[in-house]
Design an enzyme around this catalytic site. Sequence first.
Site, short mmCIF file in Angstrom:
data_model
loop_
_atom_site.label_atom_id
_atom_site.label_comp_id
_atom_site.label_asym_id
_atom_site.label_seq_id
_atom_site.Cartn_x
_atom_site.Cartn_y
_atom_site.Cartn_z
N GLY A 34 0.77 -1.25 0.01
CA GLY A 34 -0.03 -0.09 0.00
C GLY A 34 0.82 1.14 0.19
O GLY A 34 0.29 2.37 0.64
N CYS A 35 1.91 1.26 -0.53
CA CYS A 35 2.87 2.16 -0.56
C CYS A 35 3.04 2.88 -1.89
O CYS A 35 2.62 2.45 -2.89
CB CYS A 35 4.44 1.67 -0.28
SG CYS A 35 5.79 2.93 -0.32
N GLY A 36 3.40 4.26 -1.80
CA GLY A 36 3.37 4.97 -3.12
C GLY A 36 4.32 4.69 -4.16
O GLY A 36 4.53 4.82 -5.20
N PHE A 37 5.45 3.53 -3.47
CA PHE A 37 6.31 3.13 -4.26
C PHE A 37 6.06 1.59 -4.74
O PHE A 37 6.63 1.02 -5.47
CB PHE A 37 7.77 3.05 -3.46
CG PHE A 37 8.61 4.23 -3.07
CD1 PHE A 37 9.09 4.69 -4.23
CD2 PHE A 37 8.26 4.85 -2.07
CE1 PHE A 37 9.63 6.23 -4.06
CE2 PHE A 37 8.90 6.14 -1.75
CZ PHE A 37 9.42 6.92 -2.79
N THR A 38 5.03 1.31 -4.45
CA THR A 38 4.33 -0.43 -4.87
C THR A 38 4.53 -0.67 -6.29
O THR A 38 4.85 -1.62 -6.66
CB THR A 38 2.87 -0.45 -4.13
OG1 THR A 38 2.84 -0.28 -2.62
CG2 THR A 38 2.45 -1.94 -4.80
#
Length: 180
Positions: free
Chosen positions: A34-38
């Site tokens: 659930g990360c912006g870097f996913t």
Amino acid sequence: MSYFDYTVTNRDGSTTDLRQYAGKVLLIVNTATGCGFTPQYDDLEAIYKKYRDQGFEVLDFPCNQFAGQAPDSDEEIHSFCTMKFGTKFPQFKKIDVNGDSADPLFVALATEKPFQGFGRTVKALALKKFADANNKKYGDKAYIMWNFTKFLVDREGKLVARFEPTVDMAEVEKAVAQQL
């Protein structure tokens, strides 16, 4: 000591001796769904697919210590990654990478190659403030600053590079290719 001397825990709770990867180049990554870097999962899978036949492995370790961005079970995380990003590389049990319960592999990697900053972009500066606030609770045991920190290990089991999540994936791929 070689990084191939470590043992890690599989999603099912059994253990894997990293010695089975001896002679290969490893990219060891802490991840979150659930990360912006996913979306980096796409890049990781592309690099893995391109170089795996040359002796390259991506080792994926989900972690929920950064703003609770990997709250699901190991199997839910694995299903998400394989269905959404088509990942085929090994994914291990969710771990902690900071604090008293930090996985020894990540403590060793991050101690050998400590955090040097996220860079100078607006996104990097914003992430630094958020990461500092998040990691304050770990004090001197805040080894990893955010999700998708990558460590490159050569064929002899020696650490050659650390890449923060803000590093362009083309730079990561170039470093992988140089080790092969």
